[in-house]
Design a protein around this motif. Structure first.
Motif, short mmCIF file in Angstrom:
data_model
loop_
_atom_site.label_atom_id
_atom_site.label_comp_id
_atom_site.label_asym_id
_atom_site.label_seq_id
_atom_site.Cartn_x
_atom_site.Cartn_y
_atom_site.Cartn_z
N HIS A 61 -2.31 5.51 0.65
CA HIS A 61 -3.29 4.43 0.86
C HIS A 61 -3.84 3.84 -0.43
N GLU A 62 -3.05 3.86 -1.49
CA GLU A 62 -3.47 3.16 -2.71
C GLU A 62 -2.93 1.73 -2.62
N ALA A 63 -3.81 0.79 -2.90
CA ALA A 63 -3.38 -0.61 -2.82
C ALA A 63 -2.52 -0.95 -4.03
N CYS A 69 0.86 -1.18 0.00
CA CYS A 69 0.00 0.00 0.00
C CYS A 69 0.90 1.24 0.00
#
Ligand SMILES: NC(=O)C1=CN([C@@H]2O[C@H](COP(=O)(O)OP(=O)(O)OC[C@H]3O[C@@H](n4cnc5c(N)ncnc54)[C@H](OP(=O)(O)O)[C@@H]3O)[C@@H](O)[C@H]2O)C=CC1
Ligand SMILES: [Mg+2]
Length: 280
Positions: A30-32, A26
């Protein structure tokens, strides 16, 4: 995802295979982050292979072996790639339940597989490996295997046997590989390493008793092992130029790449020697 879908469409692939992706981390925003096996190495994928050179042209890049990429990657990219490769390889090797023989199913994140017929859950595994930099007070012991790049020496490493703790594994490995008895072990750090499958490298420093420094190299496991002085190690650490350039020297003496925990152990040893030689 749209980009990957369009790439798959372009090569006549079913976009459904995006569901084979695994979660590998991540970003700070907070982008996977996911990894997907494009199936360029056919043994790695249950799907049809994509044409490697055409994908390279399309993506304006080139695929290289992870072992070679280690010499060029930064620590964040390497950590993502190591996780991706280890996890995708684990999924590839656990397609079937070892009890029922039925196909297993990946969960959405790719953190486990389940056998629908008996609900057995399979989790990805790592093999614990101890890696030890042995010192006699003024020199450190490095060794090489024939599979290492030309001229490269590293610290002694070995897989933990079942039932062993880290200390026992260090004592046994050092005794097996170079015939020395170690004392004063000190844990340094640990690292996930994707080779040969997925290892948890547990790194430590150790010393030998004064005077007990005669090496008996186990030639079944090592090509060579030797004591190296502070000056030899410090000079090798300062070397400039790419790994390929250094390998082409007449008598290359190379240390492991910066990303390897062995490099960190060697660096720490040099720093300790420098501190010890400073006036109080
Ligand atoms: N990140 C770093 O800085 C470094 C990482 N390493 C990593 O450490 C690993 C271990 O070092 P190495 O000296 O090879 O280990 P060992 O000294 O334990 O020797 C390897 C042998 O151990 C046996 N073995 C026992 N358990 C396993 C297992 N779970 N998986 C594979 N083989 C096993 C195999 O023998 P058999 O074939 O007879 O069954 C294998 O050939 C290496 O694979 C290397 O990638 C090494 C140095 C530096
Ligand atoms: Mg070994």
């Amino acid at each position: 995802m749209a980009e990957v879908e369009s790439l798959l469409h372009k090569f006549g692939q079913d976009a459904q295979r995006i569901e084979d992706s695994v979660l590998i981390g991540c970003s700070e925003q907070h982008e996977a982050w996911f990894a997907l096996d494009l199936g360029l190495n056919s043994s790695f994928s249950t799907h049809a292979s994509l044409p490697k050179s055409e994908v390279e042209t399309e993506l304006q890049g080139s695929f290289i072996e992870l072992r070679k990429a280690i010499f060029q990657l930064n620590s964040m990219d390497s950590s993502l790639l190591f996780t991706a490769q280890a996890l995708l390889r684990w999924h590839d090797g656990h397609q079937f339940c070892s009890k029922s023989g039925q196909p297993t199913r990946k969960n959405i994140a790719g953190s486990k597989r389940v056998c629908p017929s008996n609900n057995i859950i399979y989790y990805p595994q790592m093999a614990p490996v101890v890696i030890t930099l042995v010192s006699d007070g003024t020199r450190c012991l490095l060794a090489r295997q024939s599979s290492f790049p030309k001229g490269m020496y590293s610290a002694l490493a070995g897989f933990c046997d079942i039932g062993e703790n880290m200390e026992e594994a260090v004592r046994r490995e050092v005794a097996e590989e170079v015939g020395l008895e170690v004392e004063n072990m000190q844990f340094s750090a640990s690292q996930h390493w994707p080779f040969p499958n997925s290892s948890l490298m547990i790194a430590c420093h150790a010393t030998v008793k004064p005077g007990q420094t005669e090496i008996q190299v186990n030639l079944r496991e090592l090509e060579a092992a030797a004591w190296f002085s502070y000056d030899e190690i410090a000079t090798a650490l300062r070397k400039k130029g790419t790994y390929i350039q250094q390998q082409n020297e007449a008598f290359p003496f190379l240390l492991p790449p910066k990303l390897a925990i062995a490099h960190q152990l060697i660096q720490e040893w040099v720093e300790k020697q420098t501190c010890a030689s400073l006036p109080a």
